[in-house]
Design a protein around this motif. Sequence first.
Motif, PDB file in Angstrom:
ATOM      1  N   LEU A  18       0.857  -1.179   0.000  1.00 33.10           N
ATOM      2  CA  LEU A  18       0.000   0.000   0.000  1.00 33.10           C
ATOM      3  C   LEU A  18       0.891   1.226   0.000  1.00 33.10           C
ATOM      4  O   LEU A  18       2.029   1.176   0.476  1.00 33.10           O
ATOM      5  CB  LEU A  18      -0.888   0.048   1.232  1.00 33.10           C
ATOM      6  CG  LEU A  18      -2.183  -0.756   1.255  1.00 33.10           C
ATOM      7  CD1 LEU A  18      -2.843  -0.627   2.628  1.00 33.10           C
ATOM      8  CD2 LEU A  18      -3.133  -0.320   0.158  1.00 33.10           C
ATOM      9  N   GLY A  19       0.342   2.326  -0.510  1.00 30.55           N
ATOM     10  CA  GLY A  19       1.052   3.585  -0.441  1.00 30.55           C
ATOM     11  C   GLY A  19       0.205   4.631   0.249  1.00 30.55           C
ATOM     12  O   GLY A  19      -1.001   4.703   0.026  1.00 30.55           O
ATOM     13  N   LEU A  20       0.815   5.387   1.116  1.00 27.63           N
ATOM     14  CA  LEU A  20       0.136   6.477   1.812  1.00 27.63           C
ATOM     15  C   LEU A  20       0.723   7.803   1.354  1.00 27.63           C
ATOM     16  O   LEU A  20       1.940   7.921   1.191  1.00 27.63           O
ATOM     17  CB  LEU A  20       0.313   6.359   3.319  1.00 27.63           C
ATOM     18  CG  LEU A  20      -0.170   5.080   3.992  1.00 27.63           C
ATOM     19  CD1 LEU A  20       0.092   5.159   5.500  1.00 27.63           C
ATOM     20  CD2 LEU A  20      -1.636   4.851   3.723  1.00 27.63           C
ATOM     21  N   LYS A  64      12.003  -1.119   8.700  1.00 30.05           N
ATOM     22  CA  LYS A  64      13.199  -0.936   7.869  1.00 30.05           C
ATOM     23  C   LYS A  64      13.278  -2.047   6.822  1.00 30.05           C
ATOM     24  O   LYS A  64      13.089  -3.226   7.130  1.00 30.05           O
ATOM     25  CB  LYS A  64      14.441  -0.944   8.758  1.00 30.05           C
ATOM     26  CG  LYS A  64      15.709  -0.462   8.079  1.00 30.05           C
ATOM     27  CD  LYS A  64      16.881  -0.465   9.068  1.00 30.05           C
ATOM     28  CE  LYS A  64      16.629   0.464  10.236  1.00 30.05           C
ATOM     29  NZ  LYS A  64      17.767   0.487  11.172  1.00 30.05           N
ATOM     30  N   GLY A  65      13.526  -1.660   5.602  1.00 35.02           N
ATOM     31  CA  GLY A  65      13.613  -2.624   4.516  1.00 35.02           C
ATOM     32  C   GLY A  65      12.288  -2.928   3.857  1.00 35.02           C
ATOM     33  O   GLY A  65      12.248  -3.522   2.767  1.00 35.02           O
ATOM     34  N   ARG A  66      11.189  -2.540   4.486  1.00 35.70           N
ATOM     35  CA  ARG A  66       9.863  -2.779   3.913  1.00 35.70           C
ATOM     36  C   ARG A  66       9.149  -1.484   3.539  1.00 35.70           C
ATOM     37  O   ARG A  66       8.393  -1.446   2.572  1.00 35.70           O
ATOM     38  CB  ARG A  66       8.990  -3.563   4.901  1.00 35.70           C
ATOM     39  CG  ARG A  66       9.546  -4.918   5.289  1.00 35.70           C
ATOM     40  CD  ARG A  66       8.535  -5.711   6.106  1.00 35.70           C
ATOM     41  NE  ARG A  66       8.200  -5.045   7.367  1.00 35.70           N
ATOM     42  CZ  ARG A  66       6.962  -4.719   7.731  1.00 35.70           C
ATOM     43  NH1 ARG A  66       5.939  -4.978   6.920  1.00 35.70           N
ATOM     44  NH2 ARG A  66       6.731  -4.136   8.905  1.00 35.70           N
ATOM     45  N   PHE A  67       9.362  -0.439   4.313  1.00 31.15           N
ATOM     46  CA  PHE A  67       8.713   0.850   4.083  1.00 31.15           C
ATOM     47  C   PHE A  67       9.738   1.828   3.532  1.00 31.15           C
ATOM     48  O   PHE A  67      10.899   1.838   3.965  1.00 31.15           O
ATOM     49  CB  PHE A  67       8.138   1.413   5.370  1.00 31.15           C
ATOM     50  CG  PHE A  67       6.953   0.676   5.928  1.00 31.15           C
ATOM     51  CD1 PHE A  67       6.568  -0.572   5.455  1.00 31.15           C
ATOM     52  CD2 PHE A  67       6.203   1.243   6.952  1.00 31.15           C
ATOM     53  CE1 PHE A  67       5.482  -1.243   5.972  1.00 31.15           C
ATOM     54  CE2 PHE A  67       5.109   0.589   7.479  1.00 31.15           C
ATOM     55  CZ  PHE A  67       4.757  -0.661   6.995  1.00 31.15           C
ATOM     56  N   THR A  68       9.284   2.660   2.610  1.00 34.19           N
ATOM     57  CA  THR A  68      10.155   3.679   2.033  1.00 34.19           C
ATOM     58  C   THR A  68       9.428   5.010   1.990  1.00 34.19           C
ATOM     59  O   THR A  68       8.320   5.096   1.459  1.00 34.19           O
ATOM     60  CB  THR A  68      10.591   3.308   0.606  1.00 34.19           C
ATOM     61  OG1 THR A  68      11.246   2.042   0.626  1.00 34.19           O
ATOM     62  CG2 THR A  68      11.552   4.356   0.054  1.00 34.19           C
ATOM     63  N   ASN A  69      10.067   6.027   2.552  1.00 34.82           N
ATOM     64  CA  ASN A  69       9.496   7.364   2.531  1.00 34.82           C
ATOM     65  C   ASN A  69      10.127   8.160   1.388  1.00 34.82           C
ATOM     66  O   ASN A  69      11.333   8.062   1.144  1.00 34.82           O
ATOM     67  CB  ASN A  69       9.777   8.076   3.846  1.00 34.82           C
ATOM     68  CG  ASN A  69       9.230   9.499   3.870  1.00 34.82           C
ATOM     69  OD1 ASN A  69       8.069   9.719   4.157  1.00 34.82           O
ATOM     70  ND2 ASN A  69      10.077  10.466   3.559  1.00 34.82           N
ATOM     71  N   VAL A  78       4.581  14.123   1.288  1.00 40.73           N
ATOM     72  CA  VAL A  78       5.437  12.970   1.474  1.00 40.73           C
ATOM     73  C   VAL A  78       4.614  11.732   1.168  1.00 40.73           C
ATOM     74  O   VAL A  78       3.380  11.749   1.198  1.00 40.73           O
ATOM     75  CB  VAL A  78       6.011  12.882   2.903  1.00 40.73           C
ATOM     76  CG1 VAL A  78       7.056  13.961   3.122  1.00 40.73           C
ATOM     77  CG2 VAL A  78       4.918  12.941   3.945  1.00 40.73           C
ATOM     78  N   TYR A  79       5.320  10.666   0.889  1.00 38.75           N
ATOM     79  CA  TYR A  79       4.682   9.425   0.449  1.00 38.75           C
ATOM     80  C   TYR A  79       5.357   8.272   1.172  1.00 38.75           C
ATOM     81  O   TYR A  79       6.585   8.236   1.271  1.00 38.75           O
ATOM     82  CB  TYR A  79       4.858   9.296  -1.064  1.00 38.75           C
ATOM     83  CG  TYR A  79       4.163   8.126  -1.673  1.00 38.75           C
ATOM     84  CD1 TYR A  79       4.873   6.994  -2.041  1.00 38.75           C
ATOM     85  CD2 TYR A  79       2.791   8.159  -1.905  1.00 38.75           C
ATOM     86  CE1 TYR A  79       4.237   5.910  -2.613  1.00 38.75           C
ATOM     87  CE2 TYR A  79       2.143   7.080  -2.480  1.00 38.75           C
ATOM     88  CZ  TYR A  79       2.866   5.959  -2.835  1.00 38.75           C
ATOM     89  OH  TYR A  79       2.229   4.897  -3.405  1.00 38.75           O
ATOM     90  N   LEU A  80       4.572   7.346   1.673  1.00 43.86           N
ATOM     91  CA  LEU A  80       5.113   6.179   2.361  1.00 43.86           C
ATOM     92  C   LEU A  80       4.696   4.935   1.592  1.00 43.86           C
ATOM     93  O   LEU A  80       3.518   4.579   1.565  1.00 43.86           O
ATOM     94  CB  LEU A  80       4.605   6.108   3.810  1.00 43.86           C
ATOM     95  CG  LEU A  80       5.223   5.008   4.658  1.00 43.86           C
ATOM     96  CD1 LEU A  80       6.704   5.325   4.929  1.00 43.86           C
ATOM     97  CD2 LEU A  80       4.473   4.858   5.977  1.00 43.86           C
TER      98      LEU A  80
END
Length: 112
Positions: A18-20, A64-69, A78-80
């Motif tokens: 998913l993206g936020l 860490k390693g799964r989510f990218t901002n 900003v996008y997560l």
Amino acid sequence: HVQLVESGGGSVRTGGSLGLSCTASGSTAGRHCWAWFRQVPGKGREGLAVNDIDGTTRYSDSVKGRFTNSRDNAKNMVYLQMNNLKPEDTAVYYCTRDRWTYWGQGIQVTVS
């Protein structure tokens, strides 16, 4: 007056993505520190990622390693990106700016 609005939450299967997004309105000039938190009922808010003024991002061990901002200064957002989601990632997610001065309304993410 600064307002933050999150979008993009929802439900996803384990292992999905998913993206936020979080968009700011109001005072948007200049550089800002952004961050993402999440909260489950009965627990305090957990810090996930801090995107500092210099553009660097620090992540909690849990994501860490799964989510990218990422950030888009021109669009004041900003996008997560959240990959390989797990049931324990189920929570209300919040974005915040300027060292937790401004907060979004929160958005639900459910992983089953």
